[in-house]
Each structure stands twice: as C-alpha cells, then as structure tokens.
Design a protein around this motif. Structure first.
Motif, PDB file in Angstrom:
ATOM      1  N   ASN A 208       0.709  -1.566   0.312  1.00 16.19           N
ATOM      2  CA  ASN A 208       0.182  -0.385  -0.276  1.00 16.19           C
ATOM      3  C   ASN A 208       0.895   0.974  -0.334  1.00 16.19           C
ATOM      4  O   ASN A 208       0.532   1.833  -0.510  1.00 16.19           O
TER       5      ASN A 208
ATOM      6  N   GLN B  49      -2.903  -3.241  -7.557  1.00 14.30           N
ATOM      7  CA  GLN B  49      -3.682  -3.830  -9.041  1.00 14.30           C
ATOM      8  C   GLN B  49      -2.896  -5.563  -9.283  1.00 14.30           C
ATOM      9  O   GLN B  49      -2.412  -5.679  -8.873  1.00 14.30           O
TER      10      GLN B  49
ATOM     11  N   THR C 152      -5.119  -4.766   0.935  1.00 11.83           N
ATOM     12  CA  THR C 152      -4.225  -3.482   0.576  1.00 11.83           C
ATOM     13  C   THR C 152      -5.636  -2.881  -0.769  1.00 11.83           C
ATOM     14  O   THR C 152      -6.344  -3.361  -0.786  1.00 11.83           O
ATOM     15  N   ASP C 153      -5.634  -1.211  -1.447  1.00 13.69           N
ATOM     16  CA  ASP C 153      -6.449  -0.745  -1.559  1.00 13.69           C
ATOM     17  C   ASP C 153      -6.580  -1.218  -3.782  1.00 13.69           C
ATOM     18  O   ASP C 153      -5.668  -1.338  -4.030  1.00 13.69           O
ATOM     19  N   PRO C 154      -7.065  -1.318  -4.117  1.00 14.37           N
ATOM     20  CA  PRO C 154      -7.493  -1.547  -5.426  1.00 14.37           C
ATOM     21  C   PRO C 154      -7.095   0.379  -6.235  1.00 14.37           C
ATOM     22  O   PRO C 154      -6.613  -1.179  -7.335  1.00 14.37           O
ATOM     23  N   LYS C 155      -7.239   0.750  -6.179  1.00 18.96           N
ATOM     24  CA  LYS C 155      -6.649   1.763  -6.360  1.00 18.96           C
ATOM     25  C   LYS C 155      -5.056   1.837  -6.588  1.00 18.96           C
ATOM     26  O   LYS C 155      -4.408   2.614  -6.805  1.00 18.96           O
TER      27      LYS C 155
ATOM     28  N   ARG D 143     -10.220  -5.452 -10.704  1.00 15.96           N
ATOM     29  CA  ARG D 143      -8.890  -6.001  -9.990  1.00 15.96           C
ATOM     30  C   ARG D 143      -7.762  -5.986 -10.874  1.00 15.96           C
ATOM     31  O   ARG D 143      -6.305  -5.642 -10.508  1.00 15.96           O
TER      32      ARG D 143
ATOM     33  N   TYR E  58     -14.023  -9.469  -7.636  1.00 11.47           N
ATOM     34  CA  TYR E  58     -12.977  -8.721  -7.606  1.00 11.47           C
ATOM     35  C   TYR E  58     -12.612  -8.209  -9.132  1.00 11.47           C
ATOM     36  O   TYR E  58     -12.061  -7.810  -9.305  1.00 11.47           O
TER      37      TYR E  58
ATOM     38  N   LEU F 239      -4.963  -9.074  -1.530  1.00 12.90           N
ATOM     39  CA  LEU F 239      -6.127  -7.910  -1.723  1.00 12.90           C
ATOM     40  C   LEU F 239      -7.474  -7.925  -0.543  1.00 12.90           C
ATOM     41  O   LEU F 239      -7.216  -6.656  -1.340  1.00 12.90           O
TER      42      LEU F 239
END
Length: 248
Positions: A158, A202, A196-199, A227, A224, A193
C-alpha cells in the motif's frame, strides 16, 4: 504473451522456446492451447485487442543475444512486451532498442526485496523505458511465515503503491501458487487482496499458478471485478502427484 483486452486489461503468457524459434512463420499458432483457455473469459466486455510477450519466457536467449532475440520477437508480430531484466544495459539503452523495433514495454517485474530503498530507482527506470506498471512477482518466504506476515506485506505494498501512483504509474502483483496454500485457515492471496487498496495495487493474475494452487481464476475475476488488469497465459503440463509443470 501479453494481451490487452477491450477494457484496458492486459494478458501476458509464455510460449515455449521451440515454438518461439519457429514462430516467425507460424504466428500465434504455437500458443493456441493457451488461447483456448483464454476463450473461457474473453467475453464481449473484455475482448483482447493486443497480444504481447512476457520476455521472461525467452530470458536465456536474451542473456546470450539480447538485441537479436528482441528482433525475433518483433518479427513474429508482437507489439507489446513485459520486461524482466535489462541484462546489463541501461534503461535508456533498452528504451532505444525497443523503440527502434516498434515494441511497447507495458510492464516490468521488479525485485520486492529492494524496497523501500530501491523504489526511486525503479520509478526512474519505469519512466525512462515508458512502463505503465511496476510489478512485483515474488515475496521471500521469510517475509510471509504467517498471516501477520502477509498483512505486513500488504501494508508495504500500500505504501509503495501510493508513491508509484504519485509518480503516474500503477503498482501490480503477480501471483504464484504459494499464495493459495491455506495458512492459519486462510488463503494468503485473499488476505493480500483484502488488505490492499485496489487503486494502489492491481493484480497480474497468472492463470497457470492459480490453477496449480487449486483455485479458479474465474471466481476471482467475478469476486474482484476490475482488480486484475494484467493476466499471464502459459501452457500447463502434467507433474508429479497433484502438481503441474509450467511449459516454459
């Protein structure tokens, strides 16, 4: 092989050395077994528009003849590649060679063990070469002995993802099969997953490794959505016991 789907996703996979050497006249026929698997999830909303090569596939050839091997990759008709090493060259030298051959470097696998001190150099190289993704493909076993270890890895990713995003790039993570071996009643990949922030992070889903780990990639795509912006496609062969062999 790297593929870009209609929604911007890319898929990367391996073609065997024999197929690679003979593919100039055969096009993509050599990797048709892998493509049959791709057809299961290439729905209208996720059509493949670009096909490229993960250069890790031909790493031994690159080591002995870097320029010549890239020329063969371009001659086959690939337009996109994923890098794994500069093989003793500078990022500027690699960029010039790729440009001259009409090859676009979408992503590169970097060494997670070099964080955090090495991140600035990774970002600089990514900008020089023209990457869209900085991708990590291996977490040392001693860093992930338990679920808390995986949560620490997630925290690190992150923080790294924030800096990568600020630099105008995207951080991604490439799985193997160890993420799908239950640990303290949980799957490490699910923990990664979830934490962690998807933004900021990935997924580069490796279809061979998740299948080898006993999981269904389609289930993860459904759970997801959006993702996984890169996918590795490679052939699978029989292995000892329940294991499989990666055809590389």
């Amino acid at each position: 092989m790297t593929m870009q789907t209609g929604n911007g996703n890319r898929e990367t996979g391996n073609v065997g050395r024999r197929e690679f050497l003979g593919a100039a006249g055969a096009g993509l026929a050599a990797v048709s077994p892998a493509l049959r698997y791709v057809s299961r999830f290439s729905l209208p909303v996720s059509r493949i528009s670009k096909v490229g090569l993960q250069l890790y596939t031909v790493r031994d050839l690159l080591r002995t003849d870097f320029e010549g091997t890239l020329k063969k990759v371009a001659a086959i008709g690939y337009k996109e590649v994923e890098l794994t090493d500069f093989f003793g060259r500078t990022s500027s030298e690699v960029k010039a060679l790729l440009d001259g051959l009409g090859l676009s470097p979408v992503s590169m696998h970097f060494d997670y063990a070099k964080l955090p001190a090495g991140l600035d150099a990774m970002i600089a190289d990514a900008h020089t070469v023209g990457l869209s993704y900085i991708t990590f493909a291996w977490i040392d076993e001693k860093l992930r002995p338990d679920i808390d270890g995986w949560k620490r890895v997630a925290e690190s990713l992150n923080k790294t993802g924030e800096k990568v995003k600020a630099a105008g790039l995207q951080l991604a993570y490439h799985n193997h099969s160890y993420e799908f071996k239950p640990l303290q009643g949980q799957l490490p990949y699910d923990v990664l997953l979830a934490n962690t922030d998807p933004k900021l992070l990935q997924g580069e889903m490796d279809l061979f490794w998740i299948t080898d780990g006993g999981q269904d990639p389609l289930a993860y795509f459904a759970k997801y959505p959006g993702r996984f912006t890169q996918v590795h496609v490679k052939d699978m062969g029989p292995g000892p016991g329940p294991d499989h062999t990666m055809v590389d």
